[in-house]
Scaffold this motif. Structure first.
Motif, PDB file in Angstrom:
ATOM      1  N   ILE A 116       0.808  -1.197  -0.011  1.00  0.00           N
ATOM      2  CA  ILE A 116      -0.153   0.095  -0.071  1.00  0.00           C
ATOM      3  C   ILE A 116       0.757   1.378  -0.074  1.00  0.00           C
ATOM      4  CG2 ILE A 116      -1.542   1.339   1.499  1.00  0.00           C
ATOM      5  CD1 ILE A 116      -2.990  -1.250   0.084  1.00  0.00           C
ATOM      6  N   ARG A 117       2.043   1.224   0.649  1.00  0.00           N
ATOM      7  CA  ARG A 117       2.607   2.607   0.889  1.00  0.00           C
ATOM      8  C   ARG A 117       3.648   2.803  -0.446  1.00  0.00           C
ATOM      9  NH1 ARG A 117       5.485   4.423   6.213  1.00  0.00           N
ATOM     10  NH2 ARG A 117       7.112   3.044   5.322  1.00  0.00           N
ATOM     11  N   TYR A 121      -0.804   3.049   6.714  1.00  0.00           N
ATOM     12  CA  TYR A 121      -0.103   4.044   7.264  1.00  0.00           C
ATOM     13  C   TYR A 121      -0.323   4.150   8.839  1.00  0.00           C
ATOM     14  CZ  TYR A 121       0.846   6.028   2.534  1.00  0.00           C
ATOM     15  OH  TYR A 121       1.552   6.055   1.291  1.00  0.00           O
ATOM     16  N   GLU A 163       1.971   1.607  10.560  1.00  0.00           N
ATOM     17  CA  GLU A 163       3.186   1.819  10.597  1.00  0.00           C
ATOM     18  C   GLU A 163       3.545   2.671  11.852  1.00  0.00           C
ATOM     19  OE1 GLU A 163       5.167  -0.367   9.209  1.00  0.00           O
ATOM     20  OE2 GLU A 163       6.487   1.449   8.974  1.00  0.00           O
TER      21      GLU A 163
END
Lengths: 217, 227
Positions: free
Chosen positions: B64-65, B104, B107
């Motif tokens: 995703i990132r 996000y 993380e």
């Protein structure tokens, strides 16, 4: 009907090159502008600081999409017509990147210990010398990992350049999808291209963080 | 420069702008709440789950990132359609935003979890707290409290990023702007107004998070500092 094949992958690979090119424009342009704004942001002049703060707040508080539309329609308003899409997209991404890089670099400049500023002042260095000889070389070390990390954001956000008619990776995917409608295969392939561009940068940023021994905030 | 600004042409469209603004807020609020839940669960899985879960979460976060939100939105919107389900643009928009911001959040919360000192766990053990109590009071809440500013920034970015969902014609603020400008031919004025609305919205979101923080992190309010 034609199905997804090698010709499409080749088309996407070419588009990926445009993505890289646009990212480079945005990074160089955004880096120069962002550096100037970061210096203003830490300058001794309160008016300059305020101007930099307002600039950063505006850029960070509006979506990149709106920024791109504003530039795209704005240049027409000023009187330029037929501006190439790459210039409009490049300008929009430059402004976007400058707003974020300025804030990142401000943090790095200000995180150089205060004693260094004082020591430089005691050595009778001018403000300019103090900046270029003492503060910036140390700030550079702190700044490298987050800057590389932000490169990933730039590469990803070039995908929005499609709204001003620039054919990069995402737009190429959309074009192929319009002709053969196999969205899943196409966009997974597009995503794989982006991943191949971004993942090395992310990994590099993380390893820089370790080797330069900068703890995460 | 001969251009005449004409903001008055936009006046008749104010109910549409309000409607778009409201939908942007709704999309962002839903994505924020769901994304926080997904992200926190993933962070817990990443920190204390079995190896398979750790690996899966790491893969999810990296994928995703390192891919653009726009492509994720297309994949969710068209991908689900090819699987044979019909979902609306707004639902697809929320789903894509949740998937995106969940990674996000994971993380950020993970960084918070890692910052909890081991001595805190030993102290909790000495006080006879159960596993669940320890996790809730000693690990999770202080962790989130510490990373709250980072989360706030992330969710402001999420609100701004929700503009990208206009590309699959979710009827939020940017989509309204696109329609109004093609009706009035007042493109520059339209995007100036909408840009200002987003700016306003980003301040509103920041203030909302600050208020929520005051209510949730009572200790922080009393001590005046994060743990």
């Amino acid at each position: 009907m034609q199905s997804f094949g090698l010709a499409h992958v080749e088309f996407l690979a070419w588009a990926a090159l445009w993505t890289v090119g646009l990212s480079a424009i945005a990074f160089v342009g955004g880096g120069l502008l962002g550096f100037a704004v970061a210096l203003l942001r830490v300058s001794a002049n309160p008016a300059a600081r305020l101007a930099a703060i307002v600039y950063i707040q505006i850029v960070q508080g509006t979506p990149l999409l709106i920024l791109l539309f504003l530039i795209y329609f704005g240049v027409a308003v000023i009187g330029f017509t037929g501006v190439p899409a790459i210039l409009a997209a490049g300008a929009g991404l430059t402004i976007y990147a400058s707003g974020f890089l300025a804030e990142i670099w401000r943090g790095c400049i200000q995180s150089v210990p205060k004693t260094q500023w004082e020591a430089a002042e005691c050595l009778a260095l001018t403000r300019w010398q103090r900046m270029t000889r003492v503060i910036l070389p140390q700030a550079l070390r702190i700044a490298t990992p987050p800057t590389v990390g932000f490169l990933v954001q730039i590469v990803k956000n070039t995908s929005l350049a499609s709204v001003v008619g620039f054919v990069e990776l995402a737009q190429a995917g959309k074009l192929i999808n319009n002709s053969i409608f196999e969205p899943f295969t196409i966009f997974v392939t597009v995503a794989v291209f982006y991943f191949a561009l971004c993942f090395p940068l992310s990994t590099w940023s993380r390893s820089l963080e370790r080797t330069l021994n900068v703890s995460r905030r | 420069m001969t251009y005449q600004f004409d903001f008055a042409a936009l006046l008749p469209y104010w109910p549409e702008f309000v409607h778009g603004l409201w939908l942007t807020l709704q999309l962002s609020a839903m994505a924020t709440v769901l994304g926080f839940i997904v992200g926190t669960l993933c962070a817990i899985g990443r920190a204390d789950g079995p190896p398979a879960v750790k690996w899966a979460v790491a893969a999810y976060v990296e994928v995703i990132r390192n891919t653009p939100l726009l492509v994720q939105i297309f994949l969710v919107y068209f991908g689900i359609a090819t699987l044979g389900f019909r979902i609306g643009a707004n639902t697809a928009a929320v789903a894509a935003l949740v998937v995106n911001v969940g990674a996000y959040t994971c993380e950020i919360v993970r960084a918070g979890l890692e910052s909890v000192h081991k001595a805190q766990l030993e102290a909790a053990d000495c006080l006879g707290l159960s596993r669940v109590q320890t996790y809730w009071h000693v690990v999770l809440r202080p962790a989130v409290e510490r990373v709250y500013p980072a989360l706030t920034s992330q969710y402001v970015l999420l609100m701004l990023a929700s503009s990208i969902t206009s590309q699959i014609s979710a009827e939020e603020l940017t989509a309204v702007a696109n329609r109004v400008q093609s009706d009035t031919f007042r493109s520059f004025e339209t995007y100036i107004v909408v840009g200002l609305l987003y700016l306003l919205l980003s301040f509103v979101v920041r203030i909302a998070f600050w208020l929520v923080g005051l209510g949730v992190f009572v200790r922080r309010r009393k001590l005046g500092t994060a743990l």
